[in-house]
Design an enzyme around this catalytic site. Sequence first.
Site, PDB file in Angstrom:
ATOM      1  N   GLY A   1       0.796  -1.226   0.000  1.00  0.00           N
ATOM      2  CA  GLY A   1       0.000   0.000   0.000  1.00  0.00           C
ATOM      3  C   GLY A   1       0.826   1.274   0.000  1.00  0.00           C
ATOM      4  CD  GLN A   2       6.860   2.723  -0.271  1.00  0.00           C
ATOM      5  OE1 GLN A   2       7.198   1.536  -0.406  1.00  0.00           O
ATOM      6  NE2 GLN A   2       7.735   3.682  -0.050  1.00  0.00           N
TER       7      GLN A   2
ATOM      8  CG  HIS B   1       6.135   7.171   4.337  1.00  0.00           C
ATOM      9  ND1 HIS B   1       6.504   6.915   3.021  1.00  0.00           N
ATOM     10  CD2 HIS B   1       4.865   6.736   4.459  1.00  0.00           C
ATOM     11  CE1 HIS B   1       5.492   6.368   2.391  1.00  0.00           C
ATOM     12  NE2 HIS B   1       4.484   6.236   3.232  1.00  0.00           N
TER      13      HIS B   1
HETATM   14  P1  AMP Z   1       1.746   5.535   1.984  1.00  0.00           P
HETATM   15  O1  AMP Z   1       0.410   5.326   1.327  1.00  0.00           O
HETATM   16  O2  AMP Z   1       2.082   4.567   3.064  1.00  0.00           O
HETATM   17  O3  AMP Z   1       2.843   5.685   0.951  1.00  0.00           O
HETATM   18  O4  AMP Z   1       1.619   6.915   2.749  1.00  0.00           O
HETATM   19  C1  AMP Z   1       1.782   8.166   2.146  1.00  0.00           C
HETATM   20  C2  AMP Z   1       1.137   9.163   3.055  1.00  0.00           C
HETATM   21  O5  AMP Z   1       1.588  10.463   2.692  1.00  0.00           O
HETATM   22  C3  AMP Z   1      -0.392   9.188   2.991  1.00  0.00           C
HETATM   23  O6  AMP Z   1      -0.932   8.897   4.287  1.00  0.00           O
HETATM   24  C4  AMP Z   1      -0.709  10.615   2.533  1.00  0.00           C
HETATM   25  O7  AMP Z   1      -1.863  11.134   3.153  1.00  0.00           O
HETATM   26  C5  AMP Z   1       0.541  11.358   2.945  1.00  0.00           C
HETATM   27  N1  AMP Z   1       0.833  12.570   2.196  1.00  0.00           N
HETATM   28  C6  AMP Z   1       0.818  12.724   0.850  1.00  0.00           C
HETATM   29  N2  AMP Z   1       1.166  13.987   0.516  1.00  0.00           N
HETATM   30  C7  AMP Z   1       1.428  14.634   1.685  1.00  0.00           C
HETATM   31  C8  AMP Z   1       1.841  15.967   2.016  1.00  0.00           C
HETATM   32  N3  AMP Z   1       2.067  16.900   1.063  1.00  0.00           N
HETATM   33  N4  AMP Z   1       1.985  16.282   3.318  1.00  0.00           N
HETATM   34  C9  AMP Z   1       1.755  15.357   4.282  1.00  0.00           C
HETATM   35  N5  AMP Z   1       1.387  14.088   4.037  1.00  0.00           N
HETATM   36  C10 AMP Z   1       1.207  13.732   2.752  1.00  0.00           C
END
Ligand code: AMP
Length: 115
Positions: A94-95, A101
């Site tokens: 789910g990345q 992160h």
């Molecule tokens: P993943 O789906 O594990 O790759 O998580 C990526 C995360 O980044 C998601 O929870 C998004 O809501 C978050 N995200 C995407 N863009 C931003 C941003 N500009 N600032 C803060 N969080 C973000």
Amino acid sequence: MNKDCLFCRIVAGEIPSTRIYEDAQVMAFRDINPAAPQHILLIPRRHIHSVAALEPGDAVLMGHLLLSARAVAEQEGFAETGFRCVLNTGEDGGQTVGHLHLHLLAGRQMHWPPG
Ligand code: AMP
Ligand code: ZN
């Protein structure tokens, strides 16, 4: 710095974020689309794509990332009540952002198994 990477651009300050913790190796900021009352992302400043791209030399950095999650949990007041750390990795994991992160989620009862 990978100029095409969203989180590298957040580290560089080119894209705004709500920073709540940072040091020489890592930074933490609020997720823009929170999945819990508290939803914080912790990232290494250096671009690493995912857990699958980690190398033996990253062991100290990853230990520091986890200890930083604990420090943020204490700073934000949910170390006692509990929290969840998640490292989504790759497509099936789910990345969606290709810069490693750690999701730090708190403020509600979490469920198991995750979706
Ligand atoms: P993943 O789906 O594990 O790759 O998580 C990526 C995360 O980044 C998601 O929870 C998004 O809501 C978050 N995200 C995407 N863009 C931003 C941003 N500009 N600032 C803060 N969080 C973000
Ligand atoms: Zn990056």
